[in-house]
Design a protein around this motif. Sequence first.
Motif, PDB file in Angstrom:
ATOM      1  N   ALA A  48       0.826  -1.203   0.000  1.00 11.88           N
ATOM      2  CA  ALA A  48       0.000   0.000   0.000  1.00 11.88           C
ATOM      3  C   ALA A  48       0.864   1.258   0.000  1.00 11.88           C
ATOM      4  CB  ALA A  48      -0.934   0.002   1.207  1.00 11.88           C
ATOM      5  N   SER A  50       1.070   3.889  -3.126  1.00 13.29           N
ATOM      6  CA  SER A  50       0.604   5.233  -2.782  1.00 13.29           C
ATOM      7  C   SER A  50       1.477   6.323  -3.382  1.00 13.29           C
ATOM      8  CB  SER A  50       0.563   5.410  -1.256  1.00 13.29           C
ATOM      9  OG  SER A  50      -0.416   4.579  -0.677  1.00 13.29           O
ATOM     10  N   GLY A  91      -5.511   7.625  -3.807  1.00 13.24           N
ATOM     11  CA  GLY A  91      -5.948   6.597  -2.879  1.00 13.24           C
ATOM     12  C   GLY A  91      -6.729   5.484  -3.541  1.00 13.24           C
ATOM     13  N   THR A 112      -4.400   3.081  -5.204  1.00 11.04           N
ATOM     14  CA  THR A 112      -3.701   2.306  -4.184  1.00 11.04           C
ATOM     15  C   THR A 112      -4.561   1.174  -3.668  1.00 11.04           C
ATOM     16  OG1 THR A 112      -2.407   4.211  -3.473  1.00 11.04           O
ATOM     17  CG2 THR A 112      -2.656   2.425  -1.891  1.00 11.04           C
ATOM     18  N   THR A 117      -3.857  -2.826  -4.136  1.00 12.49           N
ATOM     19  CA  THR A 117      -3.551  -3.548  -2.903  1.00 12.49           C
ATOM     20  C   THR A 117      -4.565  -4.648  -2.637  1.00 12.49           C
ATOM     21  OG1 THR A 117      -2.530  -1.569  -1.954  1.00 12.49           O
ATOM     22  CG2 THR A 117      -3.165  -3.308  -0.424  1.00 12.49           C
ATOM     23  N   ALA A 121      -4.035  -0.960   5.055  1.00 15.72           N
ATOM     24  CA  ALA A 121      -3.911  -0.274   3.761  1.00 15.72           C
ATOM     25  C   ALA A 121      -4.316   1.190   3.865  1.00 15.72           C
ATOM     26  CB  ALA A 121      -4.758  -0.989   2.704  1.00 15.72           C
ATOM     27  N   ASN A 153      -1.748   4.368   3.445  1.00 16.64           N
ATOM     28  CA  ASN A 153      -2.044   5.340   2.394  1.00 16.64           C
ATOM     29  C   ASN A 153      -2.234   6.740   2.969  1.00 16.64           C
ATOM     30  OD1 ASN A 153      -4.668   6.627   0.686  1.00 16.64           O
ATOM     31  ND2 ASN A 153      -2.913   5.991  -0.517  1.00 16.64           N
ATOM     32  N   ASN A 169      -0.329   9.939   1.808  1.00 12.87           N
ATOM     33  CA  ASN A 169      -1.182  10.926   1.152  1.00 12.87           C
ATOM     34  C   ASN A 169      -0.644  12.349   1.301  1.00 12.87           C
ATOM     35  OD1 ASN A 169      -3.644  11.552  -0.289  1.00 12.87           O
ATOM     36  ND2 ASN A 169      -4.462  12.379   1.615  1.00 12.87           N
TER      37      ASN A 169
END
Length: 475
Positions: free
Chosen positions: A105, A109, A114, A117, A121, A143, A147, A151
């Motif tokens: 993840a 990312s 998101g 990702t 994942t 996850a 993320n 982010n």
Amino acid sequence: MLTILGFAMIATFLVLIMTKKMSPIAALVLIPALFCVAVGQGAKLGDYVIDGVGNLAPTAAMLMFAIVYFGVMIDVGLFDPIVRGILRFCKADPMRIVVGTAVLAAIVSLDGDGSTTFMITVSAMYPLYKRLKMSLVVMTGVAATANGVMNTLPWGGPTARAATALKLDASEIFIPMIPALAVGLLAVFLLSYVLGLRERKRLGMLTLDEALVREPEQETVLAGAGTGAGGGDRLRKGSGGTGSADLTQDGDDDEDGEDEEEFKGLDPNRSTLRPKLYWFNAGLTIALLTAMIMELMPIPVLFLLGAALALTVNFPHMPDQRARIAAHADNVLNVSGMVFAAAVFTGVLTGTGMVENMADWVVGAVPDAMGPHMAIVTGLLSLPLTYFMSNDGFYFGVVPVLAEAGAAHGVSPLEIARASLAGQALHMSSPLVPAVYVLVGMAKVEFGDHTRFTVKWAVLTSLVVLGAGILFGTI
């Protein structure tokens, strides 16, 4: 009054979905509609909803075509090498699988999106979790938290918003925060290790051979995680070691045929594979992500073009294209429906003035004595505020006010901006984030179960980032 009703609306929504009294879509639509009437603005409900839908329509379009694009890439085998690599690392050890989820993840990312990702994942890890009867909320929780930390990349959104709102350079905000964010990511990896050990203790050490020997039993999930997703068969506990069995093997012990369909994504002989087009698909995906990072076009347009090109090249015959679109129609409908339902919630929250009043109340509640510590206050406020409102609302509505208050006490706007990033680990599990519905939808996890399990770990991770920032002197 609007402040109280705003908090009451959010609390009602969370209680109803976490207790499973209402579905998320129904709660996102009906609760704000009732509260809009309660504040005496029922006549404007239509305008608020249209405004909310207009704001989120590009996001919904992006998710629709991104799901189709990555669904096709999964069908044609683009991510099979990733799955095989994770299999080699994870084997059938629950601890390694959870750690592998966090690592995957975090790596994916890097594209700053998101939804992408979570799609990659979950596509890679879901078969492992289901086959080994591991808790699916562990997968979604790890996850989402990983993320959330990632982010904060300048192209991920929050850093750019903070820079824009305070008229700062994004690199001046982000680069000094790298050590603190690295500590936060290490905390996620440590968390995944601990959760993996709990799963290993629950399931025992398994070999791949033993993972295919199953007896009927109701599936269990991690304590406190809720009911998880789906029933299943129990795995016999092994004594450790590794086997050589293929998790995609369809043996005679499949009693209901469900597993065969679930693990088709790893079937090396599936009819949708396009090995001769592997490098074309890899190049197309890299080009798409590069164009997205460089902002050459709006993301919805990029995924629309990418999906159309991927379908045309990989499945030139119309019946095959229709079959691929139909195969991913459930995910598209569920996710886009959730986004448009969320538009009702955000539209009412913003249109009625609830968000503005809530933000003013929170800022006004900060004692004057805390002025010199406004950066720490900002970091702490970023946790609940980015969870209960959009990033746009927080960074453009609240952060400038906090920066002004801090400036009066000699606190640099840069410190305020950096501190405002601390809550992103929690933000990525907010019911107002469309990507989280991609995560729980593809993982077949109830949103309430995901929320109950994830929030406490995400809060802890956010506090680690904030503490590390203070320790390193960047906040």
